[in-house]
Structures are given as C-alpha cells and as structure tokens.
Enzyme design. Sequence first.
Site, PDB file in Angstrom:
ATOM      1  N   LYS A 299       0.809  -1.224   0.000  1.00  0.00           N
ATOM      2  CA  LYS A 299       0.000   0.000   0.000  1.00  0.00           C
ATOM      3  C   LYS A 299       0.840   1.271   0.000  1.00  0.00           C
ATOM      4  O   LYS A 299       0.448   2.269  -0.586  1.00  0.00           O
ATOM      5  CB  LYS A 299      -0.901   0.019   1.242  1.00  0.00           C
ATOM      6  CG  LYS A 299      -2.070  -0.929   1.144  1.00  0.00           C
ATOM      7  CD  LYS A 299      -2.944  -0.790   2.381  1.00  0.00           C
ATOM      8  CE  LYS A 299      -4.013  -1.836   2.386  1.00  0.00           C
ATOM      9  NZ  LYS A 299      -4.865  -1.782   3.556  1.00  0.00           N
ATOM     10  N   ASP A 337     -10.071   2.549   2.081  1.00  0.00           N
ATOM     11  CA  ASP A 337     -10.058   2.077   3.478  1.00  0.00           C
ATOM     12  C   ASP A 337     -10.534   3.198   4.397  1.00  0.00           C
ATOM     13  O   ASP A 337     -11.263   2.988   5.362  1.00  0.00           O
ATOM     14  CB  ASP A 337      -8.632   1.713   3.928  1.00  0.00           C
ATOM     15  CG  ASP A 337      -8.183   0.368   3.397  1.00  0.00           C
ATOM     16  OD1 ASP A 337      -9.052  -0.437   3.020  1.00  0.00           O
ATOM     17  OD2 ASP A 337      -6.961   0.133   3.364  1.00  0.00           O
TER      18      ASP A 337
HETATM   19  P1  NAP Z   1       0.680  -2.805   7.873  1.00  0.00           P
HETATM   20  O1  NAP Z   1       0.775  -1.580   7.063  1.00  0.00           O
HETATM   21  O2  NAP Z   1       1.688  -3.879   7.669  1.00  0.00           O
HETATM   22  O3  NAP Z   1       0.741  -2.374   9.428  1.00  0.00           O
HETATM   23  C1  NAP Z   1       0.707  -3.312  10.448  1.00  0.00           C
HETATM   24  C2  NAP Z   1       0.631  -2.628  11.809  1.00  0.00           C
HETATM   25  O4  NAP Z   1       0.406  -3.635  12.788  1.00  0.00           O
HETATM   26  C3  NAP Z   1       1.894  -1.891  12.216  1.00  0.00           C
HETATM   27  O5  NAP Z   1       1.572  -0.780  12.990  1.00  0.00           O
HETATM   28  C4  NAP Z   1       2.607  -2.950  13.069  1.00  0.00           C
HETATM   29  O6  NAP Z   1       3.466  -2.400  14.045  1.00  0.00           O
HETATM   30  C5  NAP Z   1       1.450  -3.610  13.755  1.00  0.00           C
HETATM   31  N1  NAP Z   1       1.709  -4.979  14.169  1.00  0.00           N
HETATM   32  C6  NAP Z   1       1.833  -6.063  13.362  1.00  0.00           C
HETATM   33  N2  NAP Z   1       2.037  -7.163  14.107  1.00  0.00           N
HETATM   34  C7  NAP Z   1       2.038  -6.769  15.400  1.00  0.00           C
HETATM   35  C8  NAP Z   1       2.212  -7.441  16.640  1.00  0.00           C
HETATM   36  N3  NAP Z   1       2.416  -8.758  16.672  1.00  0.00           N
HETATM   37  N4  NAP Z   1       2.169  -6.723  17.762  1.00  0.00           N
HETATM   38  C9  NAP Z   1       1.955  -5.397  17.740  1.00  0.00           C
HETATM   39  N5  NAP Z   1       1.791  -4.700  16.605  1.00  0.00           N
HETATM   40  C10 NAP Z   1       1.845  -5.370  15.447  1.00  0.00           C
HETATM   41  O7  NAP Z   1      -0.745  -3.483   7.722  1.00  0.00           O
HETATM   42  P2  NAP Z   1      -2.171  -2.804   7.393  1.00  0.00           P
HETATM   43  O8  NAP Z   1      -2.387  -2.782   5.941  1.00  0.00           O
HETATM   44  O9  NAP Z   1      -2.271  -1.540   8.125  1.00  0.00           O
HETATM   45  O10 NAP Z   1      -3.177  -3.898   7.972  1.00  0.00           O
HETATM   46  C11 NAP Z   1      -3.268  -4.124   9.365  1.00  0.00           C
HETATM   47  C12 NAP Z   1      -4.455  -5.001   9.691  1.00  0.00           C
HETATM   48  O11 NAP Z   1      -5.650  -4.391   9.247  1.00  0.00           O
HETATM   49  C13 NAP Z   1      -4.436  -6.376   9.039  1.00  0.00           C
HETATM   50  O12 NAP Z   1      -4.887  -7.329   9.961  1.00  0.00           O
HETATM   51  C14 NAP Z   1      -5.415  -6.245   7.884  1.00  0.00           C
HETATM   52  O13 NAP Z   1      -6.026  -7.494   7.579  1.00  0.00           O
HETATM   53  C15 NAP Z   1      -6.421  -5.291   8.476  1.00  0.00           C
HETATM   54  N6  NAP Z   1      -7.134  -4.553   7.424  1.00  0.00           N
HETATM   55  C16 NAP Z   1      -8.476  -4.716   7.363  1.00  0.00           C
HETATM   56  C17 NAP Z   1      -9.189  -4.053   6.392  1.00  0.00           C
HETATM   57  C18 NAP Z   1     -10.666  -4.219   6.353  1.00  0.00           C
HETATM   58  O14 NAP Z   1     -11.268  -3.937   5.317  1.00  0.00           O
HETATM   59  N7  NAP Z   1     -11.272  -4.654   7.419  1.00  0.00           N
HETATM   60  C19 NAP Z   1      -8.543  -3.216   5.475  1.00  0.00           C
HETATM   61  C20 NAP Z   1      -7.163  -3.048   5.595  1.00  0.00           C
HETATM   62  C21 NAP Z   1      -6.468  -3.724   6.580  1.00  0.00           C
HETATM   63  P3  NAP Z   1       5.007  -2.004  13.710  1.00  0.00           P
HETATM   64  O15 NAP Z   1       4.955  -0.611  13.148  1.00  0.00           O
HETATM   65  O16 NAP Z   1       5.673  -2.072  15.033  1.00  0.00           O
HETATM   66  O17 NAP Z   1       5.514  -3.020  12.725  1.00  0.00           O
END
Ligand code: NAP
Length: 514
Positions: A299, A337
């Site tokens: 993204k 989003d």
């Molecule tokens: P991303 O850009 O990779 O960001 C991930 C975030 O989660 C970062 O802040 C990361 O922290 C944190 N994180 C990951 N693993 C962790 C852990 N074990 N403990 C604490 N923090 C952790 O991902 P994203 O695109 O934002 O997506 C994040 C989540 O949202 C996913 O589960 C995705 O499926 C969901 N999502 C849902 C929708 C929907 O339509 N419902 C849409 C988009 C995303 P660090 O900065 O420390 O790495």
Amino acid sequence: MATRTLLCVPLVAKTVEEMLSDMAEAKAKGADLVEIRLDHLTAFNPQRDLDILLRDRSLPALVTYRPKWEGGEYEGDDEPRFEALRLAIQLGAEYVDIELKVAENFVNYISGQKPENFNLIVSSHNYQSTPSTEELGSLVARIQAVGADIVKIATTAVDIADVARMFQVIVHCQERQVPMIGLVMSERGVISRVLCPKFGGYLTFGTLDAGKTSAPGQPTISDLLNVYNIRQIGPDTKVFGIIGKPVGHSKGPILHNEAFKSIGFNAVYVPLLVDDLATFLSTYSSPDFAGFSCTIPHKEAAVVCCDEVDPIAKAIGAVNTIIKRPADGRLVGYNTDYVGAISAVEDGIRGSQLKDATVSPLAGKTFVVIGAGGAGKALAYGAKEKGAKVVIANRTYERAKELANLIGGHALTLAELENFHPEEGMILANTTSIGMQPRVNDTPLSKQALKSYALVFDAVYTPKVTRLLREAEESGAIVVSGLEMFIRQAMGQFEMFTGLIAPESLMRHIVSSL
Ligand code: NAP
C-alpha cells in the site's frame, strides 16, 4: 481449433475405481474432459485398466503417462509406456500427451498413425523458471516440428511478471491458428490458469479439490467455474485483481466476481501475488489490466508507483485502490479504506439515532488508533478530518510518533495505552493484525483497559468477532467489525472499477456467508 478454452480435471487417484468415481464427479462439476494420469495408478495393468477407464467414459479423455524425469511418477523404460499410450489411442482416447524429449520416438512408435478425431499433445515442462519470449517461441516451433496437434508448455513463475511472456506466446500461437496450452506453475502463476480464455489458451486444468492437484498452483474446478466465472471470460474481459503478498487468504475474488456477474459487467477479479509492485505495473501495462486492490505489503509503495495520487490517499501515505484511467492509461491511486472505516465507525456511534450528515459524531471525541501501518494511517487521518482528538499507540513507538506528528495527534507506546484513560467514552480502533486467524486468542488491549471506551472497532475481520470485540462488548462498548470496513471499502472499489453503483445488499449477503 477449440472455440473456447476447455476445462480439464486431472485424475490422480491411485486406483481405477477411484479414478472412475472422480471422473463422474468431474462431469457433475462441469468439466469438458479429464486427464487420466496413468503414472499415478499403483499396480497399473494397461490392457485391463485402460479398457475399463476408456470404455464407458463419461467425458473425453486426455491420457498421460508422465515419467519421473518430466515431473511424473513413472520410473520404467519408455517402451511399455509408449505401448500403453498406443493402446489408449486404439481404445479411442481423444488426446494423448507425450513429452517433447521423446516425442519423435513416440511418433515413430505409432508409425505416425493417428485416428481422425485424435489429437497428439506434445508437452514440455520447466519446474524452475519461465524462459524468455524468444526461447518460448522456439520451443513452440520445436514442438510443432515433431508433429504435435496441440502444443503444451508448462513453466514455473518465479515472479508474476513471468506469466506475461506466456500470454504473449499463446496470443501469437492463436493468431497463427496453433492450438496451445500454456500454463505457468506456482502460486505466482495462478493467473495463467484463470485467464486462459482471455488469451486463447486451448485448455486449463481445474482440480476436483485442493488436495488433488497434478501440478503446483492449480485452482479447483469449482473456483474456476463459480468464483472466476471462467465460462464468461473472453478476449474483451477486463482484468482486475488484488495485489498483495500473501493474497491466498483474500475474499476479494469471491466478492468482486459475484458482484461483477450480478450486473453483467465483463470483468474478472484475480489474486495477484506480487513481489515487486513497480515491475508488476510496468509488465501488465495494457488497458486490459484495468484496476487493482492493493494490500499488505504494497500500500505504501503504491503511492510512489502511481502516476497520480488522490490528495487524501497521499496524505495518508497509503493507496489501496489503483485505477488505470481509460482516457490516458495513467495509474491513479486512491484510498477507500479511509472512507470505509470512518463511515463504519460513525454509523456505529449513530446507531439507530437520526443521522445528521453535517456533524460527525467523532467531532471532539478521543479516538485511539492501535497501529501505524496502512490501515492505522487511514483511520488516524480520517478521525482527524472528522474533528476527533487522535491518539496513536504502536509497537514501534517511532512510527506512532511520526504519524502523530503528521496529523497533529498524540503518540503512546502499547504499554502506556494500558493505563491511558483521560476520559470515559473514548473510541478505539485496532489496526494491527493482532487477533487475526490463526492467533485468535491474542488481543491488543486488556479487557480491564477497555472499560474507558464507548466504541471499539477492529480492522481484523477473520474471525468476524475477534477476542478484542468480544471483550469490548462484554465491557458494554458498541462494537464495529472489520467486516463492515471490508464491505464498505470493497463497495468503494467496485464503484471505481465499474463506474456503477455497487450492489450493496448482494455484497453484504456474500460477505456474511464467507
Ligand atoms: P501494515 O501496514 O503492515 O501495518 C501493520 C501494523 O500492525 C503496524 O503498525 C505494526 O506495528 C502492527 N503490528 C503487526 N504485528 C504486530 C504485533 N504482533 N504486535 C503489535 N503490533 C503489530 O498493515 P495494514 O495494511 O495496516 O493492515 C493491518 C491489519 O488491518 C491487518 O490485519 C489487515 O487485515 C487489516 N485490514 C483490514 C481491512 C478491512 O477492510 N477490514 C482493510 C485493511 C487492513 P510495527 O509498526 O511495530 O511493525
């Protein structure tokens, strides 16, 4: 030459009885033909077994007796193998597949004799890589030269860009009226199997179920027919898809394909396992690849790769939707989003109350976002836009700080968040993957700390009710599932892909049954 791509189910059972039952199932599921993989049979007796398999067959048969040296199970000499294949031809098999390395010997073995409605497939398999377009072209020529009626080349995708070369060669063959099966194995090659009818591939394979594959990356026949609507795919079908790594878990293909079908929109939505976004976008630059959803980890790279980025997506620093503008082919990035999540939270607060569209119920509220990745930025930016006091807590504190500075908010560590309760009635949004399947017992915040929140939103939507939401509800908070965000962002994408209003009730129905 076939007028449409045939759908073939590989039969890889160990016994003749199981193969017959799989053949019946393949017919019931809508296959055009089956591939009988003789090398998978244990205790194979050619005369007896071929007679049974071919005599009362319910579908046309492609007979293959693949040796170990070409990726099959047969370990013996060529002659008994050739004899079994010759027998299959005699018994009326519509197709036999023979490997290029021994094709000349086999053609001599059968003295060039082929019944009228029989087609000889000469095949070449590469389990390591996909050669250049020129090399593929010369492979086609060699296969034709040995007397193939149908050319079959299966290679391996190291990168999804490799598949484009296979498409090019298939199109070239079609223009010259050369029937060709061109498939690219591995998860990165899945589009070669789904988009066959678009590029004119003679045949594609679909398995009976996920465990019955004869090559890496084969989808099931049910997915080909019912998820990708392969019978509706043709040269003019537009291709959309979800770019990510991984992408296998995405429900996007089920949702978008069904929605496209419901309005008769000539398009297919496929999973795109992409390693390098820039390479992917420059390789699939034709107008036929018309738009993409974009997920982890691309993204943020998408902001840089697009020619133009919507100001909100740019401010968030994350693009989840890429549209190839039909007028000039330029790539335009958006973020659905943001709208999806914020409107879901707003409607959650409003509940059944009268909706006043002029004032956001987020205005003046403390809005805590856990996570500072793509979804975190979208929620934080959106909440700020709506007049909320935004607080960001993240595992990597520096990223929380960076985002807080960007939008004008406050940053916390995850530990600090546990004791953060400046006021009652706050809003919480988890945007990390904590609590996502399979680690469904994990949660980003203790139940005790949840007491300060009036509404809790979780971006995670597998499972639909996460531990966080369950505990928040037990604490008396309103809960909003990530599914609501998923539906709304997908509706936003659908409208950008098609230029038409999204079929909301259908999309909700599909999502609720996933
Ligand atoms: P991303 O850009 O990779 O960001 C991930 C975030 O989660 C970062 O802040 C990361 O922290 C944190 N994180 C990951 N693993 C962790 C852990 N074990 N403990 C604490 N923090 C952790 O991902 P994203 O695109 O934002 O997506 C994040 C989540 O949202 C996913 O589960 C995705 O499926 C969901 N999502 C849902 C929708 C929907 O339509 N419902 C849409 C988009 C995303 P660090 O900065 O420390 O790495």
